[in-house]
Scaffold this active site. Structure first.
Site, PDB file in Angstrom:
ATOM      1  N   HIS A  42       0.846  -1.205   0.000  1.00 34.14           N
ATOM      2  CA  HIS A  42       0.000   0.000   0.000  1.00 34.14           C
ATOM      3  C   HIS A  42       0.874   1.244   0.000  1.00 34.14           C
ATOM      4  CE1 HIS A  42      -3.493  -2.314   1.747  1.00 34.14           C
ATOM      5  NE2 HIS A  42      -2.499  -3.046   2.202  1.00 34.14           N
ATOM      6  N   HIS A  44      -2.583  -3.273  -3.371  1.00 37.67           N
ATOM      7  CA  HIS A  44      -3.952  -3.082  -2.895  1.00 37.67           C
ATOM      8  C   HIS A  44      -4.920  -2.920  -4.070  1.00 37.67           C
ATOM      9  CE1 HIS A  44      -6.612  -0.964   0.355  1.00 37.67           C
ATOM     10  NE2 HIS A  44      -7.064  -2.140   0.010  1.00 37.67           N
ATOM     11  N   GLU A  79       2.456  -0.879   4.569  1.00 39.08           N
ATOM     12  CA  GLU A  79       2.209   0.497   4.122  1.00 39.08           C
ATOM     13  C   GLU A  79       3.544   1.178   3.864  1.00 39.08           C
ATOM     14  OE1 GLU A  79      -0.502   2.333   3.566  1.00 39.08           O
ATOM     15  OE2 GLU A  79      -2.150   1.248   4.522  1.00 39.08           O
ATOM     16  N   THR A  98       0.499   5.241   1.770  1.00 33.41           N
ATOM     17  CA  THR A  98      -0.311   5.845   2.839  1.00 33.41           C
ATOM     18  C   THR A  98      -1.147   7.028   2.349  1.00 33.41           C
ATOM     19  OG1 THR A  98       1.531   7.296   3.370  1.00 33.41           O
ATOM     20  CG2 THR A  98       1.365   5.231   4.616  1.00 33.41           C
ATOM     21  N   ASP A 138      -3.543   2.146  -4.979  1.00 24.21           N
ATOM     22  CA  ASP A 138      -2.196   2.034  -4.411  1.00 24.21           C
ATOM     23  C   ASP A 138      -1.620   0.627  -4.583  1.00 24.21           C
ATOM     24  OD1 ASP A 138      -4.195   1.240  -2.493  1.00 24.21           O
ATOM     25  OD2 ASP A 138      -2.730   1.360  -0.882  1.00 24.21           O
TER      26      ASP A 138
HETATM   27 ZN    ZN Z   1      -4.070   0.551   0.514  1.00 22.63          ZN
END
Ligand code: ZN
Length: 247
Positions: free
Chosen positions: A49, A152, A114, A51, A162
């Site tokens: 991911h 993601h 992340e 942020t 993302d």
């Molecule tokens: Zn994400």
């Protein structure tokens, strides 16, 4: 209830729970026959991911606030420092509603990472170096197949984009994380079915347009208006890699 009776009950409860080898979850009247042959469930995917934040502090605040109801196992800062927010054996809340290869609960099957990045900036070298080290460590401990390092957007294409178009998937794949094919690519067979190929790669066939957008974002970088032939050639090559790579 009198005090001695209450303490007697407490002792009884403790000794009863000490006897039970594990907690029975089903409401059915099962008989427990505990086996010693088990270990912890293991994650078999890594979902990456970004942020969308400008600082790790802001991202940490979001990822640890009870009211936000989101988390990840790890957060990697731009400078390459790394935070762990959730134990790896626990189910972090990073993927949300998701679908990949028929699986509908990616949070249960994955480690979520992340990367602190606002979505419009190149990923810092120090950050990617730390990510590669962490992925190497995860792969060593969980034996995660190359094809199972995904983004993601791949698993939630209707809602997410993302880790975005600037994410260096090619560099990751050079280390064995995620699939990749370098141009020039041989053409796919004439009757090659792109939607079916995307489904075989893992994308959700119920959200075909969004899945195709996520596929382009991931694999046809900077060429989002590409011709269908380019996408077919890429999907054809990726499928062969997925099948041929050691699992
Ligand atoms: Zn994400």
């Amino acid at each position: 209830m009198s005090l001695p009776l209450r303490s007697l009950l407490a002792v009884l409860m403790v000794s009863l729970s000490a006897c039970a080898p594990f907690q029975v979850q089903t409401i059915l009247p099962v008989r427990v026959a505990a086996s010693p042959n088990f270990d912890q469930r293991k994650p078999n995917y890594v979902i990456l991911h970004h942020t969308t934040d400008n600082t790790s502090e802001k991202a940490l605040h979001t990822l640890t606030s009870p009211e936000r109801q989101v988390s990840a196992h790890y957060l990697i800062s731009r400078d390459g420092s790394i935070f762990q927010l959730v134990e790896e054996s626990a189910r972090a809340w990073h993927a949300g509603q998701s679908w990949w290869g028929g699986q509908t609960d990616m949070n249960s099957a994955s480690i979520g990472i992340e990367l602190d990045n606002n979505g419009d900036e190149p990923y810092a070298d120090a950050q990617i170096n730390t990510l590669l080290a962490l992925l190497t460590d995860l792969r060593r401990r969980y034996n995660i197949p190359a094809a199972n390092f995904i983004g993601h957007a791949d698993v939630a294409p209707l809602r997410k984009a993302d880790p975005g178009i600037l994410f260096p998937w090619q560099r990751l794949a050079a280390h064995g994380f995620g699939l990749w094919c370098d141009a020039p690519l041989p053409a796919a067979p004439k009757d090659f079915d792109l939607p079916l190929a995307l489904t075989a790669l893992g994308y959700d066939p119920n959200t075909l347009q969004a899945s195709r957008r996520a596929f382009r974002l991931h694999y046809v970088r900077g060429n989002l208006e590409s011709f269908e032939d380019t996408e077919k050639a890429m999907a054809y090559c990726l499928l062969q890699k997925k099948i041929l790579l050691p699992q």
